[in-house]
Design an enzyme around this catalytic site. Sequence first.
Site, PDB file in Angstrom:
ATOM      1  CG  ASP A  34      28.646 -40.812  72.839  1.00  0.00           C
ATOM      2  OD1 ASP A  34      28.020 -41.101  71.800  1.00  0.00           O
ATOM      3  OD2 ASP A  34      28.117 -40.793  73.970  1.00  0.00           O
ATOM      4  CG  HIS A 105      24.819 -39.211  65.312  1.00  0.00           C
ATOM      5  ND1 HIS A 105      23.475 -38.907  65.284  1.00  0.00           N
ATOM      6  CD2 HIS A 105      24.926 -40.337  66.072  1.00  0.00           C
ATOM      7  CE1 HIS A 105      22.808 -39.793  65.992  1.00  0.00           C
ATOM      8  NE2 HIS A 105      23.657 -40.687  66.480  1.00  0.00           N
ATOM      9  CG  HIS A 107      28.014 -43.686  67.319  1.00  0.00           C
ATOM     10  ND1 HIS A 107      27.832 -43.452  68.661  1.00  0.00           N
ATOM     11  CD2 HIS A 107      26.791 -43.547  66.754  1.00  0.00           C
ATOM     12  CE1 HIS A 107      26.546 -43.193  68.893  1.00  0.00           C
ATOM     13  NE2 HIS A 107      25.899 -43.254  67.762  1.00  0.00           N
TER      14      HIS A 107
HETATM   15  P1  5GP Z   1      22.357 -42.584  68.595  1.00  0.00           P
HETATM   16  O1  5GP Z   1      21.705 -43.601  69.464  1.00  0.00           O
HETATM   17  O2  5GP Z   1      21.396 -41.501  68.170  1.00  0.00           O
HETATM   18  O3  5GP Z   1      23.117 -43.187  67.454  1.00  0.00           O
HETATM   19  O4  5GP Z   1      23.492 -41.935  69.476  1.00  0.00           O
HETATM   20  C1  5GP Z   1      23.376 -40.728  70.147  1.00  0.00           C
HETATM   21  C2  5GP Z   1      24.624 -40.566  70.975  1.00  0.00           C
HETATM   22  O5  5GP Z   1      24.661 -39.231  71.434  1.00  0.00           O
HETATM   23  C3  5GP Z   1      24.693 -41.464  72.211  1.00  0.00           C
HETATM   24  O6  5GP Z   1      25.842 -42.293  72.132  1.00  0.00           O
HETATM   25  C4  5GP Z   1      24.768 -40.478  73.378  1.00  0.00           C
HETATM   26  O7  5GP Z   1      25.647 -40.899  74.390  1.00  0.00           O
HETATM   27  C5  5GP Z   1      25.254 -39.212  72.702  1.00  0.00           C
HETATM   28  N1  5GP Z   1      24.808 -37.991  73.351  1.00  0.00           N
HETATM   29  C6  5GP Z   1      23.543 -37.693  73.740  1.00  0.00           C
HETATM   30  N2  5GP Z   1      23.499 -36.454  74.283  1.00  0.00           N
HETATM   31  C7  5GP Z   1      24.768 -35.969  74.209  1.00  0.00           C
HETATM   32  C8  5GP Z   1      25.359 -34.736  74.600  1.00  0.00           C
HETATM   33  O8  5GP Z   1      24.716 -33.824  75.118  1.00  0.00           O
HETATM   34  N3  5GP Z   1      26.685 -34.589  74.369  1.00  0.00           N
HETATM   35  C9  5GP Z   1      27.433 -35.568  73.781  1.00  0.00           C
HETATM   36  N4  5GP Z   1      28.730 -35.313  73.609  1.00  0.00           N
HETATM   37  N5  5GP Z   1      26.905 -36.744  73.399  1.00  0.00           N
HETATM   38  C10 5GP Z   1      25.586 -36.949  73.610  1.00  0.00           C
END
Ligand code: 5GP
Length: 120
Positions: A34, A105, A107
């Site tokens: 992340d 996704h 985490h």
């Molecule tokens: P969500 O809130 O959708 O469960 O989590 C999305 C995750 O994607 C967040 O933890 C954020 O830090 C990560 N993220 C967003 N953009 C990028 C990116 O360009 N590269 C990576 N490696 N992680 C990302």
Amino acid sequence: MRDYDNENIFAKILNGDIPCDKVYEDTHVLAFNDITAQAPVHILVIPKGKYVSIDDFGAHASAEEVTAFYRAISKIVAEQGIAESGFRCISNTGDHGGQEVPHFHVHILGGEKIGPMVSK
Ligand code: 5GP
């Protein structure tokens, strides 16, 4: 596959438009660190198929894709050395779940005690 946004950030990572710090890849799965890690280990595991959420994935992915996804998580936590110490898997889903990126996704968070399951 419902209303999948081909321009989402993980779609761009999958097609190579945006780089990632890859930790695992196979035919059906990609995993990478992340970009804003919230634990010593913070890895995002994504299917290569176009699924919006865990709900979409569970309803529409093939058995091969589903199996590959769970096998990948097990391989990753073993490789990262957190299988024994423990970890947390989170899949934020939709508006109430706080999902930011509309490509399914999980985490994986570990490397230290992750804290309360939900904080408001
Ligand atoms: P969500 O809130 O959708 O469960 O989590 C999305 C995750 O994607 C967040 O933890 C954020 O830090 C990560 N993220 C967003 N953009 C990028 C990116 O360009 N590269 C990576 N490696 N992680 C990302």
